[in-house]
Design a protein around this motif. Sequence first.
Motif, PDB file in Angstrom:
ATOM      1  N   VAL A 163      11.278   4.987  -2.270  1.00  0.00           N
ATOM      2  CA  VAL A 163      10.358   4.197  -1.447  1.00  0.00           C
ATOM      3  C   VAL A 163       9.378   3.445  -2.347  1.00  0.00           C
ATOM      4  O   VAL A 163       9.024   2.293  -2.062  1.00  0.00           O
ATOM      5  CB  VAL A 163       9.611   5.096  -0.438  1.00  0.00           C
ATOM      6  CG1 VAL A 163       8.581   4.301   0.353  1.00  0.00           C
ATOM      7  CG2 VAL A 163      10.606   5.757   0.502  1.00  0.00           C
ATOM      8  N   GLY A 164       8.970   4.061  -3.434  1.00  0.00           N
ATOM      9  CA  GLY A 164       8.049   3.409  -4.365  1.00  0.00           C
ATOM     10  C   GLY A 164       8.634   2.176  -5.026  1.00  0.00           C
ATOM     11  O   GLY A 164       7.920   1.250  -5.401  1.00  0.00           O
ATOM     12  N   TYR A 165       9.952   2.144  -5.172  1.00  0.00           N
ATOM     13  CA  TYR A 165      10.615   0.981  -5.767  1.00  0.00           C
ATOM     14  C   TYR A 165      10.888  -0.118  -4.748  1.00  0.00           C
ATOM     15  O   TYR A 165      11.456  -1.139  -5.080  1.00  0.00           O
ATOM     16  CB  TYR A 165      11.928   1.384  -6.428  1.00  0.00           C
ATOM     17  CG  TYR A 165      11.759   2.308  -7.609  1.00  0.00           C
ATOM     18  CD1 TYR A 165      10.704   2.149  -8.506  1.00  0.00           C
ATOM     19  CD2 TYR A 165      12.637   3.348  -7.826  1.00  0.00           C
ATOM     20  CE1 TYR A 165      10.542   3.010  -9.572  1.00  0.00           C
ATOM     21  CE2 TYR A 165      12.494   4.212  -8.903  1.00  0.00           C
ATOM     22  CZ  TYR A 165      11.436   4.033  -9.766  1.00  0.00           C
ATOM     23  OH  TYR A 165      11.282   4.881 -10.821  1.00  0.00           O
ATOM     24  N   GLY A 166      10.519   0.122  -3.484  1.00  0.00           N
ATOM     25  CA  GLY A 166      10.671  -0.909  -2.471  1.00  0.00           C
ATOM     26  C   GLY A 166      11.890  -0.767  -1.585  1.00  0.00           C
ATOM     27  O   GLY A 166      12.135  -1.617  -0.735  1.00  0.00           O
ATOM     28  N   MET A 168       0.819  -1.203   0.000  1.00  0.00           N
ATOM     29  CA  MET A 168       0.000   0.000   0.000  1.00  0.00           C
ATOM     30  C   MET A 168       0.864   1.270   0.000  1.00  0.00           C
ATOM     31  O   MET A 168       0.592   2.194  -0.737  1.00  0.00           O
ATOM     32  CB  MET A 168      -0.925  -0.046   1.232  1.00  0.00           C
ATOM     33  CG  MET A 168      -1.805   1.153   1.375  1.00  0.00           C
ATOM     34  SD  MET A 168      -3.011   1.170   0.069  1.00  0.00           S
ATOM     35  CE  MET A 168      -3.922   2.592   0.489  1.00  0.00           C
ATOM     36  N   ALA A 169       1.887   1.274   0.847  1.00  0.00           N
ATOM     37  CA  ALA A 169       2.761   2.456   0.921  1.00  0.00           C
ATOM     38  C   ALA A 169       3.485   2.682  -0.398  1.00  0.00           C
ATOM     39  O   ALA A 169       3.712   3.825  -0.800  1.00  0.00           O
ATOM     40  CB  ALA A 169       3.760   2.300   2.061  1.00  0.00           C
ATOM     41  N   ARG A 170       3.844   1.584  -1.069  1.00  0.00           N
ATOM     42  CA  ARG A 170       4.539   1.729  -2.357  1.00  0.00           C
ATOM     43  C   ARG A 170       3.653   2.410  -3.383  1.00  0.00           C
ATOM     44  O   ARG A 170       4.112   3.273  -4.139  1.00  0.00           O
ATOM     45  CB  ARG A 170       4.987   0.363  -2.856  1.00  0.00           C
ATOM     46  CG  ARG A 170       6.124  -0.211  -2.021  1.00  0.00           C
ATOM     47  CD  ARG A 170       6.470  -1.602  -2.432  1.00  0.00           C
ATOM     48  NE  ARG A 170       7.076  -1.574  -3.767  1.00  0.00           N
ATOM     49  CZ  ARG A 170       7.530  -2.644  -4.375  1.00  0.00           C
ATOM     50  NH1 ARG A 170       7.433  -3.822  -3.801  1.00  0.00           N
ATOM     51  NH2 ARG A 170       8.078  -2.541  -5.559  1.00  0.00           N
ATOM     52  N   LYS A 171       2.363   2.041  -3.420  1.00  0.00           N
ATOM     53  CA  LYS A 171       1.445   2.666  -4.380  1.00  0.00           C
ATOM     54  C   LYS A 171       1.249   4.147  -4.071  1.00  0.00           C
ATOM     55  O   LYS A 171       1.215   4.980  -4.984  1.00  0.00           O
ATOM     56  CB  LYS A 171       0.092   1.954  -4.356  1.00  0.00           C
ATOM     57  CG  LYS A 171       0.086   0.626  -5.046  1.00  0.00           C
ATOM     58  CD  LYS A 171      -1.305   0.054  -5.085  1.00  0.00           C
ATOM     59  CE  LYS A 171      -1.315  -1.269  -5.815  1.00  0.00           C
ATOM     60  NZ  LYS A 171      -2.660  -1.820  -5.921  1.00  0.00           N
ATOM     61  N   VAL A 172       1.120   4.457  -2.798  1.00  0.00           N
ATOM     62  CA  VAL A 172       0.949   5.861  -2.411  1.00  0.00           C
ATOM     63  C   VAL A 172       2.185   6.666  -2.796  1.00  0.00           C
ATOM     64  O   VAL A 172       2.082   7.766  -3.332  1.00  0.00           O
ATOM     65  CB  VAL A 172       0.663   5.965  -0.893  1.00  0.00           C
ATOM     66  CG1 VAL A 172       0.717   7.410  -0.426  1.00  0.00           C
ATOM     67  CG2 VAL A 172      -0.686   5.356  -0.560  1.00  0.00           C
ATOM     68  N   CYS A 173       3.362   6.102  -2.535  1.00  0.00           N
ATOM     69  CA  CYS A 173       4.606   6.808  -2.886  1.00  0.00           C
ATOM     70  C   CYS A 173       4.748   6.972  -4.393  1.00  0.00           C
ATOM     71  O   CYS A 173       5.234   8.011  -4.853  1.00  0.00           O
ATOM     72  CB  CYS A 173       5.811   6.071  -2.299  1.00  0.00           C
ATOM     73  SG  CYS A 173       5.956   6.308  -0.527  1.00  0.00           S
ATOM     74  N   GLN A 174       4.321   5.973  -5.160  1.00  0.00           N
ATOM     75  CA  GLN A 174       4.352   6.106  -6.619  1.00  0.00           C
ATOM     76  C   GLN A 174       3.431   7.236  -7.080  1.00  0.00           C
ATOM     77  O   GLN A 174       3.772   8.013  -7.969  1.00  0.00           O
ATOM     78  CB  GLN A 174       3.954   4.782  -7.292  1.00  0.00           C
ATOM     79  CG  GLN A 174       5.001   3.703  -7.188  1.00  0.00           C
ATOM     80  CD  GLN A 174       6.216   3.985  -8.050  1.00  0.00           C
ATOM     81  OE1 GLN A 174       6.232   4.846  -8.907  1.00  0.00           O
ATOM     82  NE2 GLN A 174       7.270   3.229  -7.798  1.00  0.00           N
ATOM     83  N   GLY A 175       2.252   7.322  -6.461  1.00  0.00           N
ATOM     84  CA  GLY A 175       1.318   8.396  -6.808  1.00  0.00           C
ATOM     85  C   GLY A 175       1.869   9.770  -6.455  1.00  0.00           C
ATOM     86  O   GLY A 175       1.774  10.714  -7.246  1.00  0.00           O
TER      87      GLY A 175
END
Length: 164
Positions: free
Chosen positions: A71-74, A1-8
Amino acid sequence: MARKVCQGIKCVFIVALVLYSLTLVVSLVGVIAGGMGQSISNVASAFIYVAFHGLLIVAFLYLMVRIFAEVGYGSPPFSEKQANRLRLIAILALAFAILELVYTASMSYSIIPEVGYSIGINDAYPADSINLNVGMLAFSAIMYSLSALFRYAALLQQLSDDTV
């Protein structure tokens, strides 16, 4: 979930970076075009201020893209890289506050009165003023503190990983 938010959030900052970069280019062209018939020192000081101001904001937006992309890349959010980026943001914020202070001081006490006495910066005060952006100074201190916290959290994470 955090990864998707960071990507957005990263995408939002990319859009902001592109739009601001385009606005900066248009502003620089406008400063040059609007300076026709004025003295070179007036145009040069305005151009330098707009360029440095714009480059500081572009650098800030780029660093925000990198923080959220990482962070979005993990990658872990508490790392040396992130702490270094936050420290750089603190330095950029401090440079931004100093740039405003120097520019407003030079305009208020300018040798060229027609520039210094008619300029309104930020709140467009009718009288000359020197602008000390305390909010930006506080933001710089907060970001520097956050960088120290991120550095400490990265060290704790590394010690925890080494223990296991």
